[in-house]
Design a protein around this motif. Sequence first.
Motif, PDB file in Angstrom:
ATOM      1  N   LYS A 122       0.978  -1.505   0.100  1.00  0.00           N
ATOM      2  CA  LYS A 122      -0.090  -0.037   0.136  1.00  0.00           C
ATOM      3  C   LYS A 122       0.891   1.183   0.207  1.00  0.00           C
ATOM      4  CE  LYS A 122      -3.819   2.236   2.595  1.00  0.00           C
ATOM      5  NZ  LYS A 122      -4.737   1.900   3.652  1.00  0.00           N
ATOM      6  N   ARG A 123       2.008   1.127   0.847  1.00  0.00           N
ATOM      7  CA  ARG A 123       2.854   2.400   0.824  1.00  0.00           C
ATOM      8  C   ARG A 123       3.291   2.666  -0.463  1.00  0.00           C
ATOM      9  NH1 ARG A 123       5.422   0.776   4.805  1.00  0.00           N
ATOM     10  NH2 ARG A 123       7.100  -0.094   4.039  1.00  0.00           N
ATOM     11  N   VAL A 124       3.883   1.671  -1.180  1.00  0.00           N
ATOM     12  CA  VAL A 124       4.600   1.728  -2.608  1.00  0.00           C
ATOM     13  C   VAL A 124       3.674   2.001  -3.797  1.00  0.00           C
ATOM     14  CG1 VAL A 124       6.666   0.905  -1.795  1.00  0.00           C
ATOM     15  CG2 VAL A 124       4.812  -0.616  -2.899  1.00  0.00           C
ATOM     16  N   GLN A 125       2.263   1.934  -3.351  1.00  0.00           N
ATOM     17  CA  GLN A 125       1.110   1.927  -4.330  1.00  0.00           C
ATOM     18  C   GLN A 125       1.148   1.012  -5.662  1.00  0.00           C
ATOM     19  OE1 GLN A 125       1.395   6.200  -5.646  1.00  0.00           O
ATOM     20  NE2 GLN A 125       0.167   6.809  -4.011  1.00  0.00           N
ATOM     21  N   ALA A 126       1.369  -0.245  -5.007  1.00  0.00           N
ATOM     22  CA  ALA A 126       1.563  -1.451  -5.771  1.00  0.00           C
ATOM     23  C   ALA A 126       0.112  -1.795  -6.642  1.00  0.00           C
ATOM     24  CB  ALA A 126       2.175  -2.504  -5.174  1.00  0.00           C
ATOM     25  N   PRO A 127       0.267  -1.943  -8.019  1.00  0.00           N
ATOM     26  CA  PRO A 127      -0.949  -2.458  -8.423  1.00  0.00           C
ATOM     27  C   PRO A 127      -1.646  -3.576  -7.785  1.00  0.00           C
ATOM     28  CG  PRO A 127       0.755  -2.304 -10.314  1.00  0.00           C
ATOM     29  CD  PRO A 127       1.262  -2.036  -8.829  1.00  0.00           C
ATOM     30  N   VAL A 128      -2.944  -3.875  -8.045  1.00  0.00           N
ATOM     31  CA  VAL A 128      -3.603  -4.950  -7.423  1.00  0.00           C
ATOM     32  C   VAL A 128      -3.241  -6.315  -7.603  1.00  0.00           C
ATOM     33  CG1 VAL A 128      -5.798  -5.972  -6.763  1.00  0.00           C
ATOM     34  CG2 VAL A 128      -5.705  -3.609  -7.074  1.00  0.00           C
ATOM     35  N   VAL A 129      -2.575  -6.351  -8.515  1.00  0.00           N
ATOM     36  CA  VAL A 129      -2.193  -7.764  -9.196  1.00  0.00           C
ATOM     37  C   VAL A 129      -0.643  -8.192  -8.695  1.00  0.00           C
ATOM     38  CG1 VAL A 129      -3.495  -7.775 -11.348  1.00  0.00           C
ATOM     39  CG2 VAL A 129      -1.045  -6.880 -11.330  1.00  0.00           C
ATOM     40  N   ILE A 130      -0.145  -7.148  -8.065  1.00  0.00           N
ATOM     41  CA  ILE A 130       1.139  -7.272  -7.544  1.00  0.00           C
ATOM     42  C   ILE A 130       1.204  -8.183  -6.122  1.00  0.00           C
ATOM     43  CG2 ILE A 130       3.372  -6.338  -6.848  1.00  0.00           C
ATOM     44  CD1 ILE A 130       2.992  -6.330  -9.809  1.00  0.00           C
ATOM     45  N   GLN A 131       1.662  -9.237  -6.167  1.00  0.00           N
ATOM     46  CA  GLN A 131       1.750 -10.105  -5.002  1.00  0.00           C
ATOM     47  C   GLN A 131       3.263 -10.436  -4.485  1.00  0.00           C
ATOM     48  OE1 GLN A 131      -1.004 -10.816  -3.436  1.00  0.00           O
ATOM     49  NE2 GLN A 131      -2.250 -10.051  -5.089  1.00  0.00           N
ATOM     50  N   PRO A 132       3.489 -10.485  -3.286  1.00  0.00           N
ATOM     51  CA  PRO A 132       4.767 -11.048  -2.755  1.00  0.00           C
ATOM     52  C   PRO A 132       5.177 -12.364  -2.991  1.00  0.00           C
ATOM     53  CG  PRO A 132       3.157 -10.781  -0.995  1.00  0.00           C
ATOM     54  CD  PRO A 132       2.453 -10.202  -2.076  1.00  0.00           C
ATOM     55  N   LYS A 133       6.238 -12.703  -3.136  1.00  0.00           N
ATOM     56  CA  LYS A 133       6.720 -13.800  -3.749  1.00  0.00           C
ATOM     57  C   LYS A 133       7.350 -14.740  -2.261  1.00  0.00           C
ATOM     58  CE  LYS A 133       5.387 -12.896  -7.906  1.00  0.00           C
ATOM     59  NZ  LYS A 133       4.240 -13.554  -8.625  1.00  0.00           N
ATOM     60  N   LEU A 134       6.917 -15.789  -1.918  1.00  0.00           N
ATOM     61  CA  LEU A 134       7.279 -16.255  -0.751  1.00  0.00           C
ATOM     62  C   LEU A 134       8.533 -17.182  -1.161  1.00  0.00           C
ATOM     63  CD1 LEU A 134       7.364 -17.111   2.198  1.00  0.00           C
ATOM     64  CD2 LEU A 134       5.749 -18.849   1.729  1.00  0.00           C
ATOM     65  N   LYS A 135       9.505 -16.845  -0.698  1.00  0.00           N
ATOM     66  CA  LYS A 135      10.882 -17.733  -1.150  1.00  0.00           C
ATOM     67  C   LYS A 135      11.324 -18.861  -0.094  1.00  0.00           C
ATOM     68  CE  LYS A 135      11.761 -15.676  -4.962  1.00  0.00           C
ATOM     69  NZ  LYS A 135      11.305 -16.407  -6.077  1.00  0.00           N
ATOM     70  N   ALA A 136      10.981 -18.361   1.223  1.00  0.00           N
ATOM     71  CA  ALA A 136      11.416 -19.629   2.300  1.00  0.00           C
ATOM     72  C   ALA A 136      10.576 -19.192   3.691  1.00  0.00           C
ATOM     73  CB  ALA A 136      13.016 -19.441   2.466  1.00  0.00           C
ATOM     74  N   TRP A 137      10.307 -20.206   4.338  1.00  0.00           N
ATOM     75  CA  TRP A 137       9.675 -19.965   5.527  1.00  0.00           C
ATOM     76  C   TRP A 137      10.178 -21.142   6.437  1.00  0.00           C
ATOM     77  CZ3 TRP A 137       4.007 -21.386   6.138  1.00  0.00           C
ATOM     78  CH2 TRP A 137       3.693 -22.374   5.044  1.00  0.00           C
ATOM     79  N   MET A 138      10.118 -20.630   7.916  1.00  0.00           N
ATOM     80  CA  MET A 138      10.851 -21.386   8.917  1.00  0.00           C
ATOM     81  C   MET A 138       9.759 -21.690  10.130  1.00  0.00           C
ATOM     82  SD  MET A 138      14.258 -21.187  10.962  1.00  0.00           S
ATOM     83  CE  MET A 138      15.470 -21.579   9.867  1.00  0.00           C
TER      84      MET A 138
END
Length: 245
Positions: free
Chosen positions: A224-240
């Motif tokens: 929201k802060r960077v005003q990303a388009p709605v279609v932009i999603q974060p890409k999960l690379k790793a989780w623990m």
Amino acid sequence: MQRIGRIDRRLNPENEARIIADHPEQKELRSKVVYWNFLPPEDLDVLLHLYQLVSHKTLRISKTFGIEGKKLLTEKDDYEALRNFNETYEGTTTLIEDMHLEYQRILKEHPELVDRLKMLPGRVFTGKEHPSKNAQAVFFCYRIPRPDYSLAGDEDEHPWTEEAGETKWYLYALASEAIYEEPAEIVDIIRSTPETPRVCRIEKQTLTDIRKKVEKHIKNTYLKRVQAPVVIQPKLKAWMELAER
């Protein structure tokens, strides 16, 4: 040349309304301010020490009152960059630099990791025990797309790509439901060695629910802060998973 306080007073709404009433032809020019922040050349700065004065005052204000979002005058003025610059200028390493040095040391001690990392799929999952007793958490590493200014787009817009993006860390604490984003608050909790036992105890559905909460948090804050388009999603690379001891 004016101080920021004078600029603020110039934009007093009542004063602006009176000026426009007296000079309607200036309506398009009023309520708009263009400003430049500049520092003197090095030879003059030796005498004035302005940069040292400004930066130290900024850091002192932040320590006393805090700077919301770690920003200065605009959202592009990065407080963290200023702090990192000061540390570099003064000959000390930042936390991020220490982490990069640690990463390089690990690769030097375990050169086979380079090929193993290249072979790993996306969304790598693992787990270990939380270093603190009676604590549970889940760590996430995301790659978040940003506009790629090296690529031309339609109507002067630039496509958002993962290559131009930023890597962000998040740590979700199960007890408090707090989400931490600062590497300084996370790195010691997730640090592992080849001998660290793999431990996974949190239910899969709980992990899935937590991931959705974190991605909603990213959407409502960073994207929201960077005003990303709605279609932009974060890409999960790793989780623990950080299981309870």
